[in-house]
Design an enzyme around this catalytic site. Structure first.
Site, mmCIF file in Angstrom:
data_model
loop_
_atom_site.group_PDB
_atom_site.id
_atom_site.type_symbol
_atom_site.label_atom_id
_atom_site.label_comp_id
_atom_site.label_asym_id
_atom_site.label_seq_id
_atom_site.Cartn_x
_atom_site.Cartn_y
_atom_site.Cartn_z
ATOM 1 N N SER A 206 14.725 29.563 -45.395
ATOM 2 C CA SER A 206 16.018 30.203 -45.135
ATOM 3 C C SER A 206 16.035 31.603 -45.723
ATOM 4 O O SER A 206 15.418 31.869 -46.769
ATOM 5 C CB SER A 206 17.143 29.378 -45.778
ATOM 6 O OG SER A 206 18.357 30.097 -45.774
ATOM 7 N N TYR B 153 20.494 24.825 -52.591
ATOM 8 C CA TYR B 153 19.876 24.849 -51.259
ATOM 9 C C TYR B 153 18.790 25.918 -51.201
ATOM 10 O O TYR B 153 17.653 25.655 -50.793
ATOM 11 C CB TYR B 153 20.954 25.113 -50.209
ATOM 12 C CG TYR B 153 20.426 25.248 -48.805
ATOM 13 C CD1 TYR B 153 20.049 24.131 -48.068
ATOM 14 C CD2 TYR B 153 20.308 26.509 -48.206
ATOM 15 C CE1 TYR B 153 19.562 24.256 -46.778
ATOM 16 C CE2 TYR B 153 19.834 26.642 -46.917
ATOM 17 C CZ TYR B 153 19.463 25.511 -46.207
ATOM 18 O OH TYR B 153 18.975 25.642 -44.931
#
Length: 230
Positions: free
Chosen positions: A130, A154
């Site tokens: 990401s 995350y």
């Protein structure tokens, strides 16, 4: 007679937002094995597969990447040529709800899939990382050369699994981590927690959108473009 040898691609988390768009595209030229815990059901994936040519080349397996024996059996049963690893507790708010669950899936489960993929002779591994691994930058243009400064669980685990994959790469195992921007666009397994999707939904259902702030900059990519890239 020309014989075409099809690759077998494993897509973890293939019943999710990205997977329901990606898997039908892969089926045009590959056998596809989907491995997903089905936390949100499998109806969207089944419908997406049924709508395309090559549906017979799809195998859908319900299972959890944290179950090492189950993942090991999956690799043993199917001759996997490549892995596209999408499975994760997705986005910052969900990851923050249960830190232990997020670690077990996004870090430990992902590391298990990577190591077993190499052990069972998989040639190529594509890891869904990401752009959040960069954190918040003052630089106007964020490039791959900038330091990774993940700010959330995350993002932190995405960065750590990149390190795991890099440690496994060798002459017989090609790995790449794809740091995608925030995804937007329609999927049969739609997500309405993504900025552009939220604004579009509000425009359609309320006839107006509300912008909070307005000075923020955030990269976005359409789901069709991202799945084409995969």
């Amino acid at each position: 007679m020309l014989l075409v040898c099809m690759r077998t691609v494993l897509v973890t988390g293939g019943a999710g937002y990205l997977g329901c768009v990606l898997v039908p595209k892969l089926l045009a030229h590959n056998r596809v094995v989907v491995f997903d815990a089905m936390w949100f059901g499998r109806e969207a994936l089944d419908s997406a597969i049924a709508a395309v040519d090559g549906a017979a080349n799809a195998t859908v397996v319900e299972g959890d990447i944290r179950d090492t024996k189950r993942v090991e059996a999956l690799f043993a049963e199917h001759s996997i040529d490549a892995v596209i690893h999408l499975a994760a507790v997705s986005n910052d708010p969900c990851s923050d709800l249960d830190a232990d669950l997020t670690r077990s899936v996004n870090l430990e489960g992902t590391n298990t899939v990577m190591r077993l993929a190499k052990q069972f002779g998989v040639k190529r591994f594509v890891n869904a990382s990401s752009a959040s691994v960069y954190g918040i930058k003052a630089d106007p243009n964020v490039t791959e050369e900038l330091l990774l400064e993940p700010l959330t669980l995350y993002a932190k685990y995405k960065a750590e699994t990149e390190d795991t994959l890099n440690s496994l790469i060798g002459d017989d195992f090609c790995g790449v981590s794809l740091r995608a921007a925030t995804v937007c666009g329609y999927s049969p397994r739609l997500r309405l927690d993504l900025t552009i999707n939220i604004l579009t939904y509000h425009a359609l259902t309320r006839g107006e959108i509300r912008v909070f702030g307005g000075d923020q900059m955030r990269p976005n990519i359409h789901i069709q473009d991202l799945t084409d890239f995969y």
